[in-house]
Write a protein that holds these residues in place. Structure first.
Motif, PDB file in Angstrom:
ATOM      1  N   LYS A 176       6.646 -13.388  25.074  1.00  0.00           N
ATOM      2  CA  LYS A 176       5.506 -13.892  24.305  1.00  0.00           C
ATOM      3  C   LYS A 176       5.977 -14.639  23.051  1.00  0.00           C
ATOM      4  CE  LYS A 176       1.202 -12.402  22.163  1.00  0.00           C
ATOM      5  NZ  LYS A 176       0.289 -11.298  21.894  1.00  0.00           N
ATOM      6  N   TRP A 236       7.357 -18.088  24.069  1.00  0.00           N
ATOM      7  CA  TRP A 236       6.302 -19.079  24.338  1.00  0.00           C
ATOM      8  C   TRP A 236       5.662 -19.545  23.025  1.00  0.00           C
ATOM      9  CZ3 TRP A 236       6.280 -21.762  28.493  1.00  0.00           C
ATOM     10  CH2 TRP A 236       6.675 -21.211  29.715  1.00  0.00           C
ATOM     11  N   GLN A 237       5.474 -18.608  22.107  1.00  0.00           N
ATOM     12  CA  GLN A 237       4.896 -18.974  20.807  1.00  0.00           C
ATOM     13  C   GLN A 237       5.824 -19.926  20.055  1.00  0.00           C
ATOM     14  OE1 GLN A 237       1.831 -18.307  19.665  1.00  0.00           O
ATOM     15  NE2 GLN A 237       2.299 -19.537  17.869  1.00  0.00           N
ATOM     16  N   GLY A 286      -4.617 -15.595  25.759  1.00  0.00           N
ATOM     17  CA  GLY A 286      -3.325 -15.148  26.270  1.00  0.00           C
ATOM     18  C   GLY A 286      -2.719 -16.071  27.301  1.00  0.00           C
ATOM     19  N   LYS A 345      -0.658 -18.804  26.666  1.00  0.00           N
ATOM     20  CA  LYS A 345       0.323 -19.645  25.980  1.00  0.00           C
ATOM     21  C   LYS A 345       1.266 -20.365  26.944  1.00  0.00           C
ATOM     22  CE  LYS A 345       0.458 -19.464  22.002  1.00  0.00           C
ATOM     23  NZ  LYS A 345      -0.339 -20.103  20.977  1.00  0.00           N
TER      24      LYS A 345
END
Length: 163
Positions: free
Chosen positions: A7, A10-11, A83, A85
């Motif tokens: 996560k 990806w951010q 969610g 991303k």
């Protein structure tokens, strides 16, 4: 140092991509603004049919580049807090690539328009081809050649989204 989570990666990819788009957006907006004002200048009435056609190609490709480069913002708004991303990063990557393609067309067309207005057509075509080659060298050829350098090095910047 701890490894980032999926996560977080990806951010970070999305934040990096947005920063790149900010740079491209400024360039295409300046070109687009110039092209929007050009028909209202006194010298525009002296343009040939060919030059007007080149102008339209440059204007429309600048508009397309602007739309594609800004589109990740609209996509982000539509997917905000869902969610998704990875999907957003993949979409933004494609739009950035397409936007750069249209920006290339617009830049080269603008160079052709201006050089054809002040020089002979043959010289204008050669200068425009050299401009295209210059952009392609720095936007495509060198980056693609760089992809194979130092493959054994773990580089955090090389985890672009797979498309």
């Amino acid at each position: 140092m701890s490894k980032e989570s999926e996560k977080q990666r990806w951010q970070r990819n999305f934040a990096d991509l947005l920063q790149e788009l900010r740079v491209a957006q400024t360039g295409v907006q300046i070109l687009f603004a110039f092209l929007l004002t050009l028909p209202f200048s006194n010298g525009f009435t002296r343009t040939s049919g060919f030059q007007k056609d080149v102008y339209i190609v440059s204007l429309l490709s600048a508009a397309a580049a602007t739309a594609m480069i800004i589109s990740p913002v609209a996509f982000h708004r539509a997917l905000f807090r869902q969610g998704r991303k990875p999907e957003l990063v993949r979409f933004a990557h494609r739009m950035a690539s397409g936007g750069l393609g249209f920006m290339l067309i617009s830049m080269v067309s603008a160079v052709l328009l201006i050089t054809d207005f002040v020089l002979h057509r043959g010289v204008a075509l050669v200068l425009s081809a050299l401009t295209a080659l210059w952009f392609l060298t720095f936007w495509v050829f060198l980056p693609m050649a760089r992809r194979n350098w130092g493959e054994d090095v773990d580089d955090d910047d090389d985890d672009e989204p797979q498309v």
